[in-house]
Motif scaffolding. Structure first.
Motif, PDB file in Angstrom:
ATOM      1  N   ASP A  92       9.459 -29.643  36.838  1.00  0.00           N
ATOM      2  CA  ASP A  92      10.802 -29.198  36.467  1.00  0.00           C
ATOM      3  C   ASP A  92      10.825 -28.779  35.000  1.00  0.00           C
ATOM      4  N   ASP A  93      10.904 -27.507  34.766  1.00  0.00           N
ATOM      5  CA  ASP A  93      11.055 -27.015  33.399  1.00  0.00           C
ATOM      6  C   ASP A  93      12.025 -25.845  33.433  1.00  0.00           C
ATOM      7  N   ARG A  94      12.461 -25.398  32.273  1.00  0.00           N
ATOM      8  CA  ARG A  94      13.417 -24.312  32.224  1.00  0.00           C
ATOM      9  C   ARG A  94      13.238 -23.527  30.937  1.00  0.00           C
ATOM     10  N   THR A  95      13.631 -22.283  30.983  1.00  0.00           N
ATOM     11  CA  THR A  95      13.606 -21.444  29.792  1.00  0.00           C
ATOM     12  C   THR A  95      14.712 -21.901  28.842  1.00  0.00           C
ATOM     13  N   PRO A  96      14.407 -22.085  27.561  1.00  0.00           N
ATOM     14  CA  PRO A  96      15.459 -22.463  26.608  1.00  0.00           C
ATOM     15  C   PRO A  96      16.610 -21.463  26.661  1.00  0.00           C
ATOM     16  N   PRO A  97      17.854 -21.939  26.646  1.00  0.00           N
ATOM     17  CA  PRO A  97      19.001 -21.026  26.742  1.00  0.00           C
ATOM     18  C   PRO A  97      18.989 -19.917  25.697  1.00  0.00           C
ATOM     19  N   SER A  98      18.594 -20.232  24.470  1.00  0.00           N
ATOM     20  CA  SER A  98      18.578 -19.198  23.433  1.00  0.00           C
ATOM     21  C   SER A  98      17.557 -18.115  23.759  1.00  0.00           C
ATOM     22  N   THR A  99      16.414 -18.509  24.312  1.00  0.00           N
ATOM     23  CA  THR A  99      15.401 -17.524  24.705  1.00  0.00           C
ATOM     24  C   THR A  99      15.921 -16.637  25.830  1.00  0.00           C
ATOM     25  N   ALA A 100      16.623 -17.249  26.778  1.00  0.00           N
ATOM     26  CA  ALA A 100      17.180 -16.466  27.887  1.00  0.00           C
ATOM     27  C   ALA A 100      18.182 -15.444  27.371  1.00  0.00           C
ATOM     28  N   VAL A 101      19.039 -15.856  26.455  1.00  0.00           N
ATOM     29  CA  VAL A 101      20.056 -14.941  25.914  1.00  0.00           C
ATOM     30  C   VAL A 101      19.403 -13.786  25.168  1.00  0.00           C
ATOM     31  N   TRP A 102      18.486 -14.111  24.245  1.00  0.00           N
ATOM     32  CA  TRP A 102      17.830 -13.044  23.473  1.00  0.00           C
ATOM     33  C   TRP A 102      16.928 -12.192  24.365  1.00  0.00           C
ATOM     34  N   GLY A 103      16.381 -12.802  25.403  1.00  0.00           N
ATOM     35  CA  GLY A 103      15.578 -12.027  26.341  1.00  0.00           C
ATOM     36  C   GLY A 103      16.408 -10.991  27.067  1.00  0.00           C
ATOM     37  N   VAL A 104      17.598 -11.388  27.510  1.00  0.00           N
ATOM     38  CA  VAL A 104      18.487 -10.436  28.184  1.00  0.00           C
ATOM     39  C   VAL A 104      18.888  -9.315  27.233  1.00  0.00           C
TER      40      VAL A 104
END
Length: 641
Positions: A92-104
């Protein structure tokens, strides 16, 4: 034909949804929605669902529409969910929310940049590629729409082929079906979607698989996807190789799945990754076999480096024996694939275009075809290579680039009779352009490594200097702008200029002049709906099918001709004096003939001589002039037969 770009918005949206939503649904059902590196695989999964659903649909009595896609997506999502429940949960792991936002955000910027590049290339929303293969690709999309069938076992009928990879054609046909736009408009919409959305997402998928889900990795890989004339722009005007472009756009996603499989730990993760690899292979392979071989070649490089690195790091006799067995098995698989996918001498006679040294330099700097070297990319590549040398464990990141470099140097920089060249690059038709377009996918991870190395160096320096937060943010913003600037580099400008010429619509356009296209667009008013039209495909008349929505005698230049068609090709202009011509016309059901003169798609007077009877027609008892645009574009009705 409207020149307003607003008309392409809806078909682009439909194409983007087709290339993302099915994959997102399946990946969310089986893998969850918390990892960007998994969701970025959506295009390669989506194209597998599109191609397979289009092929299966006729067997269950369904036409090509969103319905087969929805049905297969639901079935695949249920299977993915069931697989997850059966094999158990993964780590169970997840992409850090800040990375997801900047990635989008980064992916959004990349999509806009590439879409603008292609808008300049196309010159107009419905301009067609003035190239040889455009004839069959546009007509094949029209054929899929006309027959309500985009199966891989069906669409090849336009060129007398029993099976043809249908990935790209499914997207273009779906865009036209759903929105009702013309075939040329749908084709350009599909190409914008695959280039601006599928390609950057797939690049991010590979970079995050090889490196990590750090913000710098996601942003820099998205930015770098905009900076190469070799792909996607090169394949938008050479050939034109639209199916290859689709395959190459999702190829990095397929290679990323190979990485996931190699690094999976435990049965649940390995089972999921194995299934995902099969799906990705179908997606890439049903786009184009060349792309599948590219995925295999780059993936094999990663497998070899990963296995050898692990064996060297943890040397035991048992491990070395297992490694040797796996490498031998891989070699056998590669040998079989390269043997099965060989092309014949007629199709693989492309010649090299430069010296070995020039080819090596172009490959290492990711600037093939004489395109200008981009300083930013070159610097990042250099830093990436240095980082690999300092930490050999990272050699796996360079593996794909080494393989792509070898293939490109062989095909473009060694003699045509070189047996190694013939052995390794024949499946790509010994075509330098196809292997040049493979370089960006292979090289971007190395450049991304260079980017994050510089980011880490800058972060340490700023930390030692106790720099204020505002200064850090400003430096990060400037760095992002610098990396995204590759999208307007001289390399891109040169590629765009080259490609734009292939879409120019004027009096001198090789495949269709402005006059000829205007006449084709009037066919719904000048001919009945059931009309069958003859003409020389070499001069663009076959596009009466894709543009004028009328049946044509020949949808592509090549194919098997019967004796009646041979007679028409050679003697139609003698229809008043040779009664055999009328008899052949009656048997074939031909009602009209288009005469666009002898100007042909290759601007070569020696081309199309096998159809002399279709050029230089004059009004007569049997040939009635119905429509004319300019001096050379003419439509005749055949009467009295």
């Amino acid at each position: 034909m409207s020149d307003s770009w607003s008309v392409i918005v809806m078909p682009v949206i439909v194409s983007i949804l087709a290339l993302t939503v099915p994959g997102i649904v399946v990946l969310a059902a089986g893998w969850g929605v918390r990892r960007l590196r998994i969701l970025a695989l959506a295009p390669v999964v989506s194209i597998a669902i599109l191609a397979v659903s289009a092929t299966v649909a006729p067997f269950v009595g369904l036409g090509w529409s969103p319905l087969p896609v929805v049905i297969l997506t639901v079935v695949a999502a249920a299977a993915a969910f069931g697989l997850g429940r059966w094999v158990g949960p993964e780590r169970d792991d997840r992409t850090p929310p800040s990375t997801a936002v900047w990635g989008v955000v980064a992916l959004g910027i990349a999509a806009v940049v590439i879409a603008l590049q292609l808008a300049v290339v196309f010159g107009g929303p419905a301009h067609i590629s003035q190239t040889f293969d455009a004839i069959v690709h546009l007509n094949t999309v029209a054929f899929a729409i006309d027959t309500d069938n985009a199966s891989a076992f069906h669409i090849g009928a336009t060129s007398d082929i029993g099976f043809y990879p249908n990935g790209w054609h499914t997207v273009a046909a779906l865009a036209a079906n759903v929105t009702g736009v013309s075939v040329p408009l749908a084709v350009n919409a599909a190409n914008i979607a695959l280039s601006a959305v599928a390609w950057p997402l797939s690049v991010v998928a590979l970079s995050t698989a090889l490196l990590s889900e750090r913000t710098a990795v996601v942003v820099s890989s998205a930015a770098l996807s905009t900076g190469f004339g070799a792909f996607p722009i090169l394949l938008m005007f050479f050939g034109v190789l639209y199916p290859n472009a689709m395959g190459y756009a999702v190829l990095p996603g397929g290679v990323a799945v190979v990485v996931h499989l190699l690094r999976s730990r435990g049965l649940p993760a390995r089972a999921r990754a194995t299934v995902l690899l099969l799906v990705a292979s179908a997606g890439v392979g049903l786009s184009h076999p060349n792309a599948f071989l590219g995925m295999v070649a780059l993936g094999a490089a990663i497998v070899v480096v990963e296995l050898l690195t692990t064996a060297i790091s943890f040397p035991t006799r048992r491990r070395w024996m297992a490694t040797a067995a796996m490498l031998l098995g891989l070699l056998l698989v590669l040998a079989v694939l390269w043997r099965v996918m060989r092309t014949n001498a007629e199709m693989s006679r492309w010649l090299p275009w430069q010296t070995t040294a020039q080819a090596l330099g172009e490959a290492l700097l990711l600037s093939p075809h004489g395109y200008t070297v981009t300083v930013t990319i070159s610097l990042l590549l250099l830093v990436g290579v240095v980082a690999i040398v300092r930490r050999p464990r990272r050699l796996v990141i360079a593996g794909p680039l080494v393989v792509a470099t070898v293939l490109f140097v062989l095909v473009s920089g060694t003699a045509a009779g070189n047996p190694v060249r013939e052995l390794l690059t024949n499946p790509w038709y010994n075509d330098s352009f196809r292997l040049a377009a493979l370089l960006p996918a292979a090289g971007i991870p190395v450049a991304v490594l260079g980017a994050i190395t510089l980011v880490d160096l800058a972060a340490r320096s700023l930390q030692r200097a106790r720099a204020a937060r505002g200064l850090r943010v400003a430096i990060a913003a400037v760095a992002a702008v610098v990396v995204f600037s590759v999208g307007v580099s001289p390399n891109i400008v040169r590629a765009v200029q080259d490609a734009r010429g292939a879409y120019a619509l004027d009096a001198g356009s090789p495949l269709l002049t402005a006059d000829e296209e205007a006449l084709l667009e009037r066919l719904p008013e000048t001919t009945p709906a059931d009309a069958v039209i003859a003409g020389s495909p070499w001069t663009g008349t076959s596009l009466a099918y894709a543009i004028g929505e009328r049946e044509v005698l020949r949808k592509h230049v090549f194919g098997a001709f019967g004796p009646d068609e041979e007679l028409i090709n050679n003697a139609l202009r003698d229809i008043d004096s040779d009664p055999r011509v009328c008899e052949a016309v009656d048997r074939l059901g031909v009602d009209y003939v288009l005469d666009f003169g002898a100007q042909n798609v290759w601007n070569n007077p020696g081309v199309g001589l096998d159809r002399q009877g279709l050029y230089g027609l004059t009004p007569s008892e049997h040939l009635v002039l119905v429509d004319q645009q300019g001096p050379a574009a003419r439509l005749f009705r055949i009467e009295g037969c």
